[in-house]
Enzyme design. Sequence first.
Site, mmCIF file in Angstrom:
data_model
loop_
_atom_site.group_PDB
_atom_site.id
_atom_site.type_symbol
_atom_site.label_atom_id
_atom_site.label_comp_id
_atom_site.label_asym_id
_atom_site.label_seq_id
_atom_site.Cartn_x
_atom_site.Cartn_y
_atom_site.Cartn_z
ATOM 1 N N HIS A 265 0.912 -1.004 0.123
ATOM 2 C CA HIS A 265 0.061 0.007 0.099
ATOM 3 C C HIS A 265 0.869 1.342 -0.161
ATOM 4 O O HIS A 265 0.630 2.157 -0.850
ATOM 5 C CB HIS A 265 -1.002 -0.093 1.155
ATOM 6 C CG HIS A 265 -1.841 -1.166 1.427
ATOM 7 N ND1 HIS A 265 -1.727 -2.179 2.209
ATOM 8 C CD2 HIS A 265 -3.036 -1.359 0.714
ATOM 9 C CE1 HIS A 265 -2.635 -2.911 2.001
ATOM 10 N NE2 HIS A 265 -3.450 -2.489 1.044
ATOM 11 N N GLY B 226 -2.640 -2.458 -7.120
ATOM 12 C CA GLY B 226 -1.241 -3.335 -7.452
ATOM 13 C C GLY B 226 -1.585 -4.465 -8.280
ATOM 14 O O GLY B 226 -2.567 -4.906 -8.388
ATOM 15 N N ASP C 209 -3.255 -8.127 -7.448
ATOM 16 C CA ASP C 209 -4.697 -8.398 -7.931
ATOM 17 C C ASP C 209 -4.833 -8.113 -9.525
ATOM 18 O O ASP C 209 -5.528 -7.252 -9.768
ATOM 19 C CB ASP C 209 -5.544 -7.626 -7.017
ATOM 20 C CG ASP C 209 -5.517 -7.867 -5.475
ATOM 21 O OD1 ASP C 209 -5.479 -9.103 -5.098
ATOM 22 O OD2 ASP C 209 -5.051 -6.795 -4.802
ATOM 23 N N GLN D 281 -8.545 -7.890 -10.573
ATOM 24 C CA GLN D 281 -8.944 -6.943 -10.277
ATOM 25 C C GLN D 281 -8.578 -5.712 -11.239
ATOM 26 O O GLN D 281 -9.571 -4.949 -11.473
ATOM 27 C CB GLN D 281 -8.760 -6.587 -8.795
ATOM 28 C CG GLN D 281 -8.935 -5.202 -8.254
ATOM 29 C CD GLN D 281 -9.082 -5.304 -6.720
ATOM 30 O OE1 GLN D 281 -9.800 -5.662 -5.979
ATOM 31 N NE2 GLN D 281 -7.801 -4.268 -6.342
ATOM 32 N N MET E 36 3.374 -9.165 -0.569
ATOM 33 C CA MET E 36 2.857 -8.556 0.419
ATOM 34 C C MET E 36 1.301 -8.677 0.262
ATOM 35 O O MET E 36 0.738 -8.587 -0.585
ATOM 36 C CB MET E 36 3.293 -7.187 0.506
ATOM 37 C CG MET E 36 4.665 -6.853 0.747
ATOM 38 S SD MET E 36 5.021 -6.777 2.476
ATOM 39 C CE MET E 36 6.881 -6.574 2.373
ATOM 40 N N SER E 37 0.589 -9.075 1.564
ATOM 41 C CA SER E 37 -0.843 -9.242 1.544
ATOM 42 C C SER E 37 -1.217 -9.141 3.005
ATOM 43 O O SER E 37 -0.616 -9.792 3.727
ATOM 44 C CB SER E 37 -1.254 -10.482 0.834
ATOM 45 O OG SER E 37 -2.527 -10.839 1.347
ATOM 46 N N SER E 38 -2.372 -8.398 3.051
ATOM 47 C CA SER E 38 -2.822 -8.340 4.572
ATOM 48 C C SER E 38 -3.010 -9.874 5.016
ATOM 49 O O SER E 38 -3.060 -10.151 6.164
ATOM 50 C CB SER E 38 -4.291 -7.703 4.549
ATOM 51 O OG SER E 38 -4.030 -6.299 3.796
ATOM 52 N N ARG E 39 -3.553 -10.474 4.129
ATOM 53 C CA ARG E 39 -3.746 -12.153 4.626
ATOM 54 C C ARG E 39 -2.526 -12.931 5.022
ATOM 55 O O ARG E 39 -2.844 -14.050 5.365
ATOM 56 C CB ARG E 39 -4.672 -12.722 3.419
ATOM 57 C CG ARG E 39 -5.903 -12.132 3.267
ATOM 58 C CD ARG E 39 -6.862 -13.031 2.148
ATOM 59 N NE ARG E 39 -8.109 -12.532 2.293
ATOM 60 C CZ ARG E 39 -8.793 -11.845 1.427
ATOM 61 N NH1 ARG E 39 -8.415 -11.304 0.283
ATOM 62 N NH2 ARG E 39 -10.262 -11.620 1.734
HETATM 63 O O1 PAF Z 1 -7.664 -4.385 -3.433
HETATM 64 C C1 PAF Z 1 -8.367 -3.992 -2.515
HETATM 65 O O2 PAF Z 1 -8.061 -3.748 -1.312
HETATM 66 C C2 PAF Z 1 -10.059 -4.089 -2.580
HETATM 67 O O3 PAF Z 1 -10.377 -4.914 -3.516
HETATM 68 C C3 PAF Z 1 -10.308 -2.547 -3.080
HETATM 69 C C4 PAF Z 1 -9.872 -2.147 -4.477
HETATM 70 C C5 PAF Z 1 -10.063 -1.782 -1.977
HETATM 71 C C6 PAF Z 1 -11.950 -2.564 -3.051
HETATM 72 O O4 PAF Z 1 -12.323 -2.845 -1.946
#
Ligand code: PAF
Length: 295
Positions: free
Chosen positions: A34, A144, A147, A150, A181-184
């Site tokens: 982030h 990023g 994803d 996405q 890196m990932s929150s998970r």
């Molecule tokens: O990538 C993310 O963290 C989420 O999918 C996003 C783009 C903030 C939408 O909730």
Amino acid sequence: VQVVEAIEALRIARHQLPGRVGLVPTMGALHAGHRSLVKQAQAENDSVITTIFVNPTQFGPEEDLSNYPHDLSSDLDIFRDAGVDLVFVPDRFSIYPPGYQTYIEVEDVSQGLEGAYREGHFRGVATIVAKLFNLIQPDVAYFGQKDAQQVVVIRQMVRDLNFPLDIAVCPTVREPDGLAMSSRNAYLKPAERIAASVLHRALNAAASAYEGGQRNPKMLREIMHDVLQAESLARVEYVSVADAKTLRELEASSEEPALLSLAVRIGEARLIDNMLLPLSLNELGGATTVLGQVS
Ligand code: PAF
């Protein structure tokens, strides 16, 4: 940093920001990935807005909405230290008030890969991202490469619904052993955390074969499978070699840019990762132009 929770306060604060505005939408639980989005947004814009909202509509009923990591005060400290201008932290009811009925479905590109395993996920993502675009009216929004699907879904939506903004894609930020890196990653226990580097090792093995001339997508998938199968803690969901622009699975050898991607469960964590080939696409900012590009 100015922190706003209400939609009206957001609109007022947004219109007071000078110049070109970059948006970094997040679900909090911030990490170096982030921070790199914010840094790029700051380098390219006069003002930067971030959002923190754990969007319930992008989680399936069996998914981790209730456990999703959160620490608002630490996230706000990170954005403050990074010099973000405005942070929007709405509550669930201001985004989805009682009686809410409108959702966005991006059709083909939402179907495969993550979409095949996470029903309704991209409907939720497209809906919240469209709402944030409407509320904030950024000039450019940052996502990023981790994803990748996405990005393709959001690019398609931006084209189809004529949103007047650019989508920028930033490279995946990795731990020293290659784990994206990932929150998970917070869900991983110590032995699982070590095992989790297998995703990047699998991608690297296929990338080396590609660099050595291997173009057969079936062989590239097999190479990734073999590496993943050697890790006893890894449960594979999918391994894919797809056209990077359309996300259609490649069946025949091709010189078109390819997206290698995979989803693997390790312990409680469901991890995803990807790599664009040829590798030069990753180094030269190719992800910015290739993912979801109109042919
Ligand atoms: O990538 C993310 O963290 C989420 O999918 C996003 C783009 C903030 C939408 O909730």
